[in-house]
Design an enzyme around this catalytic site. Structure first.
Site, PDB file in Angstrom:
ATOM      1  N   ALA A 297      -9.384  -0.174 -59.209  1.00 47.34           N
ATOM      2  CA  ALA A 297      -9.254   1.279 -59.004  1.00 47.34           C
ATOM      3  C   ALA A 297      -7.797   1.715 -59.175  1.00 47.34           C
ATOM      4  O   ALA A 297      -6.891   0.966 -58.821  1.00 47.34           O
ATOM      5  CB  ALA A 297      -9.729   1.644 -57.600  1.00 47.34           C
TER       6      ALA A 297
ATOM      7  N   CYS B  64       3.129  -3.933 -60.716  1.00 43.62           N
ATOM      8  CA  CYS B  64       4.124  -2.894 -60.972  1.00 43.62           C
ATOM      9  C   CYS B  64       5.328  -3.145 -60.058  1.00 43.62           C
ATOM     10  O   CYS B  64       5.932  -2.214 -59.539  1.00 43.62           O
ATOM     11  CB  CYS B  64       3.546  -1.491 -60.820  1.00 43.62           C
TER      12      CYS B  64
ATOM     13  N   GLU C 104     -13.243  -3.749 -56.675  1.00 44.23           N
ATOM     14  CA  GLU C 104     -12.249  -3.003 -55.891  1.00 44.23           C
ATOM     15  C   GLU C 104     -12.633  -3.118 -54.417  1.00 44.23           C
ATOM     16  O   GLU C 104     -13.800  -2.957 -54.062  1.00 44.23           O
ATOM     17  CB  GLU C 104     -12.219  -1.538 -56.361  1.00 44.23           C
TER      18      GLU C 104
HETATM   19  N1  SAM Z   1      -5.846  -1.745 -62.232  1.00 44.83           N
HETATM   20  C1  SAM Z   1      -5.825  -0.426 -61.598  1.00 44.83           C
HETATM   21  C2  SAM Z   1      -5.666   0.628 -62.657  1.00 44.83           C
HETATM   22  O1  SAM Z   1      -5.073   0.353 -63.711  1.00 44.83           O
HETATM   23  O2  SAM Z   1      -6.158   1.756 -62.450  1.00 44.83           O
HETATM   24  C3  SAM Z   1      -4.728  -0.351 -60.550  1.00 44.83           C
HETATM   25  C4  SAM Z   1      -4.914  -1.438 -59.507  1.00 44.83           C
HETATM   26  S1  SAM Z   1      -3.852  -1.275 -58.099  1.00 44.83           S
HETATM   27  C5  SAM Z   1      -2.372  -1.942 -58.698  1.00 44.83           C
HETATM   28  C6  SAM Z   1      -4.454  -2.569 -57.096  1.00 44.83           C
HETATM   29  C7  SAM Z   1      -5.835  -2.306 -56.509  1.00 44.83           C
HETATM   30  O3  SAM Z   1      -6.280  -3.521 -55.884  1.00 44.83           O
HETATM   31  C8  SAM Z   1      -5.877  -1.246 -55.419  1.00 44.83           C
HETATM   32  O4  SAM Z   1      -6.830  -0.290 -55.749  1.00 44.83           O
HETATM   33  C9  SAM Z   1      -6.308  -2.024 -54.170  1.00 44.83           C
HETATM   34  O5  SAM Z   1      -7.126  -1.277 -53.298  1.00 44.83           O
HETATM   35  C10 SAM Z   1      -7.065  -3.185 -54.782  1.00 44.83           C
HETATM   36  N2  SAM Z   1      -7.181  -4.401 -53.964  1.00 44.83           N
HETATM   37  C11 SAM Z   1      -6.323  -4.873 -53.030  1.00 44.83           C
HETATM   38  N3  SAM Z   1      -6.756  -6.034 -52.517  1.00 44.83           N
HETATM   39  C12 SAM Z   1      -7.919  -6.330 -53.156  1.00 44.83           C
HETATM   40  C13 SAM Z   1      -8.849  -7.397 -53.066  1.00 44.83           C
HETATM   41  N4  SAM Z   1      -8.664  -8.398 -52.213  1.00 44.83           N
HETATM   42  N5  SAM Z   1      -9.948  -7.367 -53.860  1.00 44.83           N
HETATM   43  C14 SAM Z   1     -10.147  -6.339 -54.726  1.00 44.83           C
HETATM   44  N6  SAM Z   1      -9.297  -5.297 -54.851  1.00 44.83           N
HETATM   45  C15 SAM Z   1      -8.193  -5.294 -54.088  1.00 44.83           C
END
Ligand code: SAM
Length: 292
Positions: A117, A233, A139
């Site tokens: 997400a 990032c 997510e």
């Molecule tokens: N790839 C996305 C995009 O380009 O739109 C952005 C991803 S953001 C950097 C990282 C995401 O990882 C966040 O939405 C967060 O809620 C989720 N997240 C964190 N821990 C996680 C886990 N254990 N399993 C799955 N998702 C996770």
């Protein structure tokens, strides 16, 4: 203007020495808005024509025909366009377009986007395969999963299954040809000193432990000869190279060297990995490619 926390500026000076000034300057510039043309619904020629009709000036990006930099339009201007409402374009930073390009997913492959997400990269992976890849988008957060579903539907992403779950707990019965782990991180590459600063040392520590667990899990879920892209990032080595090499040692896998497309400002990073420097066009970003 906010101040960069002292612990962070010290860390950046220690890690990047001669390049630290360039990084610290990159946190105080305001970047133009950029967008990605959604090939699942349209093409760059039609989008440029529509931008011209709306008097919105843009610049092309040499390394990616689907990316456009807007000279002066704001995100709000773009959100008001019917192109945006219909999912023909998606607001996405230039740096964040890199991981799906390196992943290079193909039609017919099973691809996992582990931390998906709000879904910009999931949709880009699909668009790069012209809708032919079978994607599982995972997510953990419920509200962000709703946003992910909404964005994928708006962009018309086919063959995608959204899972609201902790990717660390994915059943290893599944396996994938390619995996993108765009990991949760401290955001140290995207600091914007015109807004409140949320980064802390505790956030970095916590991110490192989640990143390593997710990366090891990704290596287990990857098919033999499969491709994995790890991105953050952040520009901090503890979230990037250190996590990467610890996970490779513990869980297997081999680094596949990547080179930055021409025109991207890079910081020194481990051989074969890419660390983008924050500047007037790019956010700080790290990308590494792995094969099992
Ligand atoms: N790839 C996305 C995009 O380009 O739109 C952005 C991803 S953001 C950097 C990282 C995401 O990882 C966040 O939405 C967060 O809620 C989720 N997240 C964190 N821990 C996680 C886990 N254990 N399993 C799955 N998702 C996770």
């Amino acid at each position: 203007m906010q101040q960069i926390p002292e612990w962070l500026s010290n860390k950046i000076k220690e890690e990047y020495v001669a390049d630290s000034e360039q990084i610290l300057n990159g946190f105080s510039v305001s970047r133009p808005v950029s967008l990605r043309v959604n090939r699942l619904k349209t093409d760059p020629t039609d989008v440029k024509a529509e931008l011209n009709r709306n008097g919105i000036a843009y610049r092309e990006v040499a390394w990616y025909a689907d990316a456009l930099i807007l000279e002066s339009a704001t995100e709000r201007d773009i959100r008001a366009l019917s192109l945006y409402e219909s999912g023909e374009i998606y607001l996405q930073s230039l740096s964040s377009m890199l991981p799906p390009l390196f992943l290079d997913g193909q039609a017919g492959e099973n691809i996992l986007d582990m931390a998906a997400a709000p879904g910009g990269k999931t949709a880009q992976i699909s668009a790069l395969s012209l809708g032919g890849a079978f994607i599982t988008a995972c997510e953990i957060d419920r509200i962000r999963t709703d946003r992910l579903r909404f964005n994928l539907a708006r962009q018309g992403v086919p063959r995608v299954t959204v899972l609201q779950t902790d990717a660390r707990k994915l059943n290893e019965f599944f396996s994938f040809d390619r995996i993108l782990l765009d990991a949760p991180c401290s955001g140290s590459g995207t600091l914007d000193l015109s807004t409140p600063i949320k980064i802390s040392e505790a956030l970095v520590r916590n991110s490192v432990s989640i990143q390593e667990a997710l990366l090891c899990k990704a290596l287990k879920l990857l098919k033999k000869n499969g491709t994995l892209v790890y991105s953050t990032c952040s520009i901090l080595k503890e979230e990037n190279e250190e996590v990467l090499f610890r996970a490779l040692r513990r869980c297997g896998g081999e680094l596949i060297p990547i080179s930055p497309p021409t025109g991207i400002p890079v910081l020194p990073s481990a051989d074969g990995t890419l660390c983008v420097s924050p500047d007037e066009l790019f956010e700080g970003f790290f990308v590494a490619k792995i094969q099992k």
